[in-house]
Write an enzyme that holds these catalytic residues in place. Structure first.
Site, short mmCIF file in Angstrom:
data_model
loop_
_atom_site.label_atom_id
_atom_site.label_comp_id
_atom_site.label_asym_id
_atom_site.label_seq_id
_atom_site.Cartn_x
_atom_site.Cartn_y
_atom_site.Cartn_z
N CYS A 83 -35.22 -6.03 -31.82
CA CYS A 83 -33.84 -6.16 -31.35
C CYS A 83 -33.26 -4.82 -30.93
O CYS A 83 -32.14 -4.76 -30.40
CB CYS A 83 -32.98 -6.81 -32.43
N HIS A 331 -26.40 -12.28 -28.29
CA HIS A 331 -27.47 -11.34 -28.65
C HIS A 331 -28.78 -11.70 -27.95
O HIS A 331 -29.71 -12.19 -28.58
CB HIS A 331 -27.61 -11.35 -30.18
#
Lengths: 383, 129
Positions: A83, A331
């Site tokens: 991420c 996200h």
């Protein structure tokens, strides 16, 4: 090393982009950044992407995107740090400009997650497959373990965790690119479906399609392209154990504090010099712990700080996630680190509209991979 | 997600074997080639006891597809009596009995079935005692 500036930004709307491919998403963001910067060409490009292979069956992301952006034969490199892929791509682009080997470099990120795969399993590849995921853990589960340990150690409350989601949805309401533009209440968070105790659905960032890109160049050239360049005054990165269970402290994110120490030293700044920060709130507890590791609050005080409004735009001493954060803005994992830089750029150039932090001059981005095994921090300054 | 098949030949999954650093005594589970604390490359192989306690835990309500027929289930970070740490699913325990500080016993169990042919994968789980 040359001083480096950000001179242009571009991003897609974040959300469920059913009618767009991963190429469409990246190219849209990259073209916006190129047009925004007013550059006629780029010398090189970096693309943050966590797992095109698992999400849409596409690897070789650098070459794919250079081709569809019409940029062949410029070098194109895909950067992966789970991420934190986007923030790490930005850091690599920074070095290519700072070293003098290229002048105009694009740093982007993309992910297309809504296409039918087992997203929980795909995201879990950022943890240790053989000793964590094998035993049934998920990403919400890893952060839930941090939350349980934190609440046990510091007597933090469920309401304090929920306050992070409420604040970030409030901020995201004013972000036209956010996935969820809706205010929520503490009660809604506490009544949402349990995902991994004690974390509920509204503690979790969503599954998102999206792309983001920025253009970097040497500071000495920046004024040719824009009246409002933003200087990159520090970039730092650190690593920690891949497995949560092996950490000395289950309530700390050591890669964040290690990267923060380096980032502040490079910029010759202290935490109190930062005017606003985009913090990696993949789960509500993540923002709380990271805000402590960044030095904004003492250990164990991050949870009450949110509840007291210390991280809000309106009354905060350090507004956090003015964009809505991962929680509300969305996200798309590879794009997140770049989208954080975009929010700071908009804030430092006075383009953040109703989200604008008054007199914002220095902004920080903190982008994290896995359960905190990697962290990259970038600090930008208005000129 | 398919686990690489070589793990079926790795002893730590079946016998809880760990590596104790000859220099600093840090216990790595699973064994490593380099000590994460002192960078030494010399280890003794030890077998962990089957006793430990819960440092933190969660109850998984939404899992990946491969575990979906088992939800809700507990997963915990366990510290063994030697001070080694590992992550394990909780077995044979009511969900409300899982808590930080509770003592557990590690047991040998089937963890999951993998792939179209449903290959049995074994390992350790923890029971609250």
């Amino acid at each position: 090393m040359k001083d480096v500036a950000v001179i242009g930004i571009g991003m897609t709307k974040f959300g469920e982009l059913w009618n767009k491919s991963i190429k469409d998403i990246f190219v849209e963001a990259a073209l916006k950044a190129i047009d925004n910067a007013g550059v006629g060409h780029i010398d090189s490009m970096y693309v943050g992407a966590m797992s095109g292979g698992l999400f849409v069956g596409q690897e070789h992301i650098g070459a794919v995107m250079a081709d569809y952006l019409g940029m062949n034969p410029v070098p194109a490199t895909r950067v992966e740090s789970a991420c934190a892929s986007g923030g790490t791509a930005f850091r690599q682009a920074y070095f290519e400009v700072a070293s003098g080997s290229s002048e105009i470099v694009l740093a982007g990120g993309v992910e297309k997650m809504n296409d039918g795969v087992d997203v929980t399993a795909a995201l879990a590849t950022a943890a240790d497959q053989e000793y964590e995921v094998y035993n049934g853990i998920t990403f919400p589960g890893l952060y839930a373990m941090i939350a349980n340990a934190y609440m046990h150690q510091y007597n933090a409350t469920r309401e304090q965790l929920a306050a992070v989601a409420v604040k970030n949805h409030h901020n995201g309401f004013n972000n036209p690119n956010a996935q969820f533009r809706s205010e929520i209440t503490i009660e809604q968070v506490l009544n949402s479906t349990l995902v991994a105790d004690p974390l509920r659905l509204l503690d979790c960032s969503p599954v998102t399609d999206g792309g983001a890109a920025v253009i970097l160049c040497p500071l000495e050239l920046a004024k040719q392209f824009t009246d409002s360049p933003v200087k990159v005054i520090s970039t730092a990165q650190a690593s920690d154990t891949i497995s949560l269970y092996e950490r000395e402290s289950l309530t700390s994110l050591k890669a964040v504090s290690d990267a923060a120490v380096k980032a502040y030293k490079q910029a010759n700044l202290k935490p109190e010099d930062i005017d606003l920060a985009e913090v990696h709130d993949c789960f509500t507890i993540a923002e709380i712990v990271a805000s402590e590791e960044l030095g904004f609050f003492d250990k164990g005080c991050g949870a009450s700080a949110v509840e007291e409004g210390k991280t809000s735009i309106e009354e905060g001493t350090i507004p956090i996630n003015t964009s809505g954060g991962l929680k509300s803005k969305g996200h798309p994992v590879g794009a997140t680190g770049i989208a954080q830089v975009i929010e700071i750029y908009e804030q430092l150039t006075g383009q953040a509209g109703k989200r604008q932090v008054k007199d914002a001059r220095i902004g920080l981005t903190q982008n994290m991979g896995g359960s905190g095994a990697s962290c990259v921090i970038n600090i930008l300054e208005a000129l | 997600m398919i686990t690489p098949k070589y793990v079926r030949e790795i002893p730590q999954r079946y016998r809880l074997e760990a590596a104790k650093c000859k220099n600093c005594s840090y216990i790595s589970f699973p064994p490593r080639l380099v000590c994460p604390k002192c960078k030494s490359r010399s280890f003794d192989t030890i077998r962990l006891s089957d006793e430990g306690k819960i440092l933190t835990f969660t109850i998984i309500r939404v899992s990946s597809d491969i575990f979906s027929h088992q939800t809700p289930y507990g997963v915990a970070v366990i510290e063994t009596s030697e001070g080694a740490k590992l992550m394990a699913m909780i077995a044979d325990t009511k969900i409300e009995d899982i808590a930080i500080g509770k003592k557990v016993k590690l047991i040998f169990r089937k963890i999951r079935d993998e792939g179209v042919s449903g290959i049995h994968c074994y390992g350790y789980k923890a029971v609250v005692i």
